[in-house]
Design a protein around this motif. Structure first.
Motif, PDB file in Angstrom:
ATOM      1  N   MET A   1       0.847  -1.184   0.000  1.00 35.54           N
ATOM      2  CA  MET A   1       0.000   0.000   0.000  1.00 35.54           C
ATOM      3  C   MET A   1       0.888   1.242   0.000  1.00 35.54           C
ATOM      4  SD  MET A   1      -2.273  -1.552   3.050  1.00 35.54           S
ATOM      5  CE  MET A   1      -0.795  -2.391   3.642  1.00 35.54           C
ATOM      6  N   PRO A   2       0.463   2.304  -0.691  1.00 36.67           N
ATOM      7  CA  PRO A   2       1.252   3.543  -0.675  1.00 36.67           C
ATOM      8  C   PRO A   2       1.351   4.095   0.747  1.00 36.67           C
ATOM      9  CG  PRO A   2      -0.543   3.659  -2.280  1.00 36.67           C
ATOM     10  CD  PRO A   2      -0.749   2.423  -1.482  1.00 36.67           C
ATOM     11  N   LEU A   3       2.501   4.679   1.074  1.00 40.00           N
ATOM     12  CA  LEU A   3       2.669   5.305   2.386  1.00 40.00           C
ATOM     13  C   LEU A   3       2.832   6.809   2.240  1.00 40.00           C
ATOM     14  CD1 LEU A   3       2.997   5.038   5.466  1.00 40.00           C
ATOM     15  CD2 LEU A   3       5.456   4.765   5.064  1.00 40.00           C
ATOM     16  N   LEU A   4       3.897   7.236   1.567  1.00 41.35           N
ATOM     17  CA  LEU A   4       4.163   8.665   1.426  1.00 41.35           C
ATOM     18  C   LEU A   4       5.237   8.890   0.374  1.00 41.35           C
ATOM     19  CD1 LEU A   4       7.094   9.125   2.983  1.00 41.35           C
ATOM     20  CD2 LEU A   4       5.674   9.037   4.992  1.00 41.35           C
ATOM     21  N   THR A   5       5.489  10.154   0.098  1.00 42.82           N
ATOM     22  CA  THR A   5       6.555  10.552  -0.807  1.00 42.82           C
ATOM     23  C   THR A   5       7.549  11.404  -0.030  1.00 42.82           C
ATOM     24  OG1 THR A   5       5.046  10.570  -2.692  1.00 42.82           O
ATOM     25  CG2 THR A   5       7.127  11.766  -2.955  1.00 42.82           C
ATOM     26  N   VAL A   6       8.818  11.037  -0.120  1.00 41.69           N
ATOM     27  CA  VAL A   6       9.884  11.809   0.516  1.00 41.69           C
ATOM     28  C   VAL A   6      10.460  12.753  -0.535  1.00 41.69           C
ATOM     29  CG1 VAL A   6      12.196  11.672   1.557  1.00 41.69           C
ATOM     30  CG2 VAL A   6      10.453   9.942   2.124  1.00 41.69           C
ATOM     31  N   GLN A   7      10.440  14.046  -0.234  1.00 36.12           N
ATOM     32  CA  GLN A   7      11.083  15.016  -1.122  1.00 36.12           C
ATOM     33  C   GLN A   7      12.579  14.934  -0.863  1.00 36.12           C
ATOM     34  OE1 GLN A   7       9.463  16.790  -3.493  1.00 36.12           O
ATOM     35  NE2 GLN A   7       7.652  15.700  -2.808  1.00 36.12           N
TER      36      GLN A   7
ATOM     37  N   VAL B   1       1.303  11.653  -6.051  1.00 36.59           N
ATOM     38  CA  VAL B   1       1.168  10.239  -5.664  1.00 36.59           C
ATOM     39  C   VAL B   1       1.837   9.246  -6.603  1.00 36.59           C
ATOM     40  CG1 VAL B   1      -0.955  10.647  -4.365  1.00 36.59           C
ATOM     41  CG2 VAL B   1      -1.084   9.941  -6.766  1.00 36.59           C
ATOM     42  N   VAL B   2       2.340   9.691  -7.746  1.00 36.65           N
ATOM     43  CA  VAL B   2       2.877   8.742  -8.718  1.00 36.65           C
ATOM     44  C   VAL B   2       4.049   7.945  -8.144  1.00 36.65           C
ATOM     45  CG1 VAL B   2       4.461  10.360  -9.886  1.00 36.65           C
ATOM     46  CG2 VAL B   2       3.512   8.401 -11.140  1.00 36.65           C
ATOM     47  N   ASP B   3       4.889   8.573  -7.340  1.00 40.43           N
ATOM     48  CA  ASP B   3       6.038   7.863  -6.775  1.00 40.43           C
ATOM     49  C   ASP B   3       5.595   6.844  -5.728  1.00 40.43           C
ATOM     50  OD1 ASP B   3       8.137   9.371  -8.213  1.00 40.43           O
ATOM     51  OD2 ASP B   3       7.294  11.041  -7.084  1.00 40.43           O
ATOM     52  N   GLN B   4       4.565   7.180  -4.967  1.00 35.66           N
ATOM     53  CA  GLN B   4       4.016   6.228  -3.996  1.00 35.66           C
ATOM     54  C   GLN B   4       3.423   5.016  -4.715  1.00 35.66           C
ATOM     55  OE1 GLN B   4       1.250   8.016  -1.177  1.00 35.66           O
ATOM     56  NE2 GLN B   4       2.306   9.968  -1.437  1.00 35.66           N
ATOM     57  N   LEU B   5       2.696   5.286  -5.793  1.00 37.68           N
ATOM     58  CA  LEU B   5       2.093   4.193  -6.550  1.00 37.68           C
ATOM     59  C   LEU B   5       3.176   3.337  -7.211  1.00 37.68           C
ATOM     60  CD1 LEU B   5      -0.366   2.680  -7.489  1.00 37.68           C
ATOM     61  CD2 LEU B   5      -0.645   4.356  -9.324  1.00 37.68           C
ATOM     62  N   ALA B   6       4.221   3.962  -7.730  1.00 42.52           N
ATOM     63  CA  ALA B   6       5.327   3.204  -8.315  1.00 42.52           C
ATOM     64  C   ALA B   6       5.987   2.326  -7.255  1.00 42.52           C
ATOM     65  CB  ALA B   6       6.340   4.145  -8.963  1.00 42.52           C
ATOM     66  N   ALA B   7       6.194   2.864  -6.050  1.00 42.54           N
ATOM     67  CA  ALA B   7       6.771   2.064  -4.961  1.00 42.54           C
ATOM     68  C   ALA B   7       5.858   0.894  -4.614  1.00 42.54           C
ATOM     69  CB  ALA B   7       6.998   2.949  -3.725  1.00 42.54           C
ATOM     70  N   THR B   8       4.557   1.126  -4.655  1.00 39.77           N
ATOM     71  CA  THR B   8       3.587   0.065  -4.382  1.00 39.77           C
ATOM     72  C   THR B   8       3.671  -1.025  -5.443  1.00 39.77           C
ATOM     73  OG1 THR B   8       2.146   1.683  -3.321  1.00 39.77           O
ATOM     74  CG2 THR B   8       1.134  -0.396  -3.985  1.00 39.77           C
ATOM     75  N   LEU B   9       3.781  -0.637  -6.708  1.00 43.77           N
ATOM     76  CA  LEU B   9       3.915  -1.616  -7.791  1.00 43.77           C
ATOM     77  C   LEU B   9       5.212  -2.421  -7.656  1.00 43.77           C
ATOM     78  CD1 LEU B   9       2.652   0.579 -10.770  1.00 43.77           C
ATOM     79  CD2 LEU B   9       1.441  -1.336  -9.688  1.00 43.77           C
ATOM     80  N   ILE B  10       6.292  -1.751  -7.281  1.00 45.14           N
ATOM     81  CA  ILE B  10       7.577  -2.430  -7.078  1.00 45.14           C
ATOM     82  C   ILE B  10       7.438  -3.468  -5.967  1.00 45.14           C
ATOM     83  CG2 ILE B  10       9.940  -2.114  -6.191  1.00 45.14           C
ATOM     84  CD1 ILE B  10       9.796   0.720  -7.606  1.00 45.14           C
ATOM     85  N   LEU B  11       6.879  -3.055  -4.835  1.00 46.86           N
ATOM     86  CA  LEU B  11       6.760  -3.956  -3.697  1.00 46.86           C
ATOM     87  C   LEU B  11       5.795  -5.098  -3.991  1.00 46.86           C
ATOM     88  CD1 LEU B  11       7.689  -4.601  -0.861  1.00 46.86           C
ATOM     89  CD2 LEU B  11       6.011  -2.946   0.009  1.00 46.86           C
TER      90      LEU B  11
END
Length: 137
Positions: free
Chosen positions: A23-29, A116-126
């Motif tokens: 699940m998405p958590l957050l985006t770190v700048q 949210v795109v980076d969170q979603l990408a991280a979710t797809l990776i995981l």
């Protein structure tokens, strides 16, 4: 925990306690190498992460380019700072593009997609990592 490492942002995703779904958590700048590692380490400790999966954007032919090398170097440096939490890399070819496609199909606005795109990408990776390991025992 899964990470989508980018030049400006790092998408972060978590899995449920059973490792069934991410699940998405957050985006770190991103700030700088030191601050980025400190922030990820804080998240790992806060969420009691047992394994960190860092996406690497390999080329379609499997080779690395400068962005893939940066992600690999980030993963290696991060593992040294995580007090025994293993860090694995995972092929994330086209994950950000897939995340963008999903968000477009859901009619998410351009501004909200950027958030949210980076969170979603991280979710797809995981999720990809979890699925591969479920099917291999």
């Amino acid at each position: 925990m899964g990470l989508d490492f980018g030049e400006a942002r790092i998408g972060v995703a978590l899995t449920d306690a059973l490792g069934k779904i991410a699940m998405p958590l957050l985006t770190v700048q991103r700030q700088n190498r030191q601050e980025d590692q400190v922030r990820i380490r804080q998240l790992v400790q806060q969420h009691q992460v047992a394994l960190l999966v860092v996406g690497v954007p390999y080329q379609l032919d499997g080779s690395t380019d400068p962005q893939a090398e940066r992600a690999l170097n980030f993963a290696r440096r991060l593992e040294r700072r995580l007090d025994g939490v293993p860090v694995v890399t995972w092929d994330e070819r086209l994950t950000t593009r897939e995340a963008e496609r999903v968000l477009l199909e859901c009619n998410v606005s351009r501004k909200d997609r950027r958030d949210v795109v980076d969170q979603l990408a991280a979710t797809l990776i995981l999720n990809s990592f979890l699925e591969a390991h479920r099917s291999h025992g």
